[in-house]
Design an enzyme around this catalytic site. Sequence first.
Site, PDB file in Angstrom:
ATOM      1  CG  HIS A 174      87.006 157.922  54.512  1.00 32.96           C
ATOM      2  ND1 HIS A 174      88.342 157.635  54.632  1.00 32.96           N
ATOM      3  CD2 HIS A 174      86.869 158.644  53.378  1.00 32.96           C
ATOM      4  CE1 HIS A 174      88.990 158.190  53.610  1.00 32.96           C
ATOM      5  NE2 HIS A 174      88.122 158.807  52.838  1.00 32.96           N
ATOM      6  CG  ASN A 222      86.791 163.346  53.673  1.00 29.19           C
ATOM      7  OD1 ASN A 222      86.831 163.964  54.738  1.00 29.19           O
ATOM      8  ND2 ASN A 222      87.221 162.096  53.561  1.00 29.19           N
ATOM      9  CD  GLU A 253      86.218 157.804  49.084  1.00 28.70           C
ATOM     10  OE1 GLU A 253      86.416 158.914  48.583  1.00 28.70           O
ATOM     11  OE2 GLU A 253      86.425 157.562  50.292  1.00 28.70           O
ATOM     12  CE  LYS A 295      90.772 162.068  52.772  1.00 22.39           C
ATOM     13  NZ  LYS A 295      91.599 161.046  52.165  1.00 22.39           N
ATOM     14  CD  GLU A 304      91.882 158.843  55.007  1.00 20.59           C
ATOM     15  OE1 GLU A 304      91.325 159.759  55.633  1.00 20.59           O
ATOM     16  OE2 GLU A 304      92.338 158.990  53.854  1.00 20.59           O
ATOM     17  N   GLY A 318      94.512 159.346  48.027  1.00 23.53           N
ATOM     18  CA  GLY A 318      95.686 160.118  48.440  1.00 23.53           C
ATOM     19  C   GLY A 318      96.974 159.641  47.797  1.00 23.53           C
ATOM     20  CB  SER A 348      93.798 160.244  43.140  1.00 20.91           C
ATOM     21  OG  SER A 348      94.636 159.806  44.194  1.00 20.91           O
TER      22      SER A 348
HETATM   23  P1  PGA Z   1      91.769 161.864  47.861  1.00 18.96           P
HETATM   24  O1  PGA Z   1      90.805 161.319  49.027  1.00 18.96           O
HETATM   25  O2  PGA Z   1      90.899 162.628  46.906  1.00 18.96           O
HETATM   26  O3  PGA Z   1      92.787 162.708  48.557  1.00 18.96           O
HETATM   27  O4  PGA Z   1      92.363 160.651  47.206  1.00 18.96           O
HETATM   28  C1  PGA Z   1      89.508 160.875  48.750  1.00 18.96           C
HETATM   29  C2  PGA Z   1      88.846 160.438  50.022  1.00 18.96           C
HETATM   30  O5  PGA Z   1      89.541 159.870  50.878  1.00 18.96           O
HETATM   31  O6  PGA Z   1      87.628 160.642  50.228  1.00 18.96           O
END
Ligand code: PGA
Length: 250
Positions: free
Chosen positions: A95, A10, A166, A12, A97, A172, A211
């Site tokens: 997601h 992903n 997640e 983003k 976010e 992140g 992560s």
């Molecule tokens: P990350 O994000 O691997 O940077 O923690 C995962 C995601 O948001 O799908």
Amino acid sequence: MKPPPVIAGNWKMNLGPGAARHFVESFLPLVHGVDAELLLFPTTLALGPARSVAGDARVRFGVQNVHWEDQGAFTGEVSVAMAAEAGATHALAGHSERRQLFHETDAEVARKAVAIRAGGLVPLVCLGETLDERKAGRLEEVILRQLNAVLDALEGGTGPWMLAYEPVWAIGTGETATPDDAAEAHTLLRNRLVARGVAGAGKIPILYGGSVKPGNAAELLAAPQVGGLLVGGASLDPVGFAAIARAGTG
Ligand code: PGA
């Protein structure tokens, strides 16, 4: 024996059209022969360019978000049909976010999942608890509430779909759930799919995200019920993401 894992990147709001093309050109030779289902989720603008250099390689592409309507006065949105026409085979829904920063509700996520599947794409539905929810002992309540909303909406439809667990506190942040944490949540989700009599309940891939890095991918993939990985930050580097893709194949 688990089936080959789904390894999804992903991106983003990273990698514009040129950088996305460059990524794909660097990445494909590194994953030649890897036994995994590879998915990339570029920005909507970079989807066509990224795909144009992928040829008939096994990597497939998705969008990070869609609107549930087919067309109309929805400034800034794209429909499932448009994503499909641009070459997407998958789409994320829910997601964290989107849920947190853009205030998407369980009901809206469910509507998107239905529209994605009705449009012939594979929804990859994301869910997970926040740190406060986890600390308050609400993991099960929160993720099953999010799952139920999607199951209620998808009921009766057909076509493949996937889930991604997640935990918001691990996205992140560098803070990864342990394989035991992932297994606990994935087992809750799997059991609910089975209990609800969902078609193909035992086979719907449940990905872990939060992560994920080359150094922890193998142990997460080995955890019970973890059928793949949804990778954010570490999917922006072709070498690192290829290492993650290889982690499932030993
Ligand atoms: P990350 O994000 O691997 O940077 O923690 C995962 C995601 O948001 O799908």
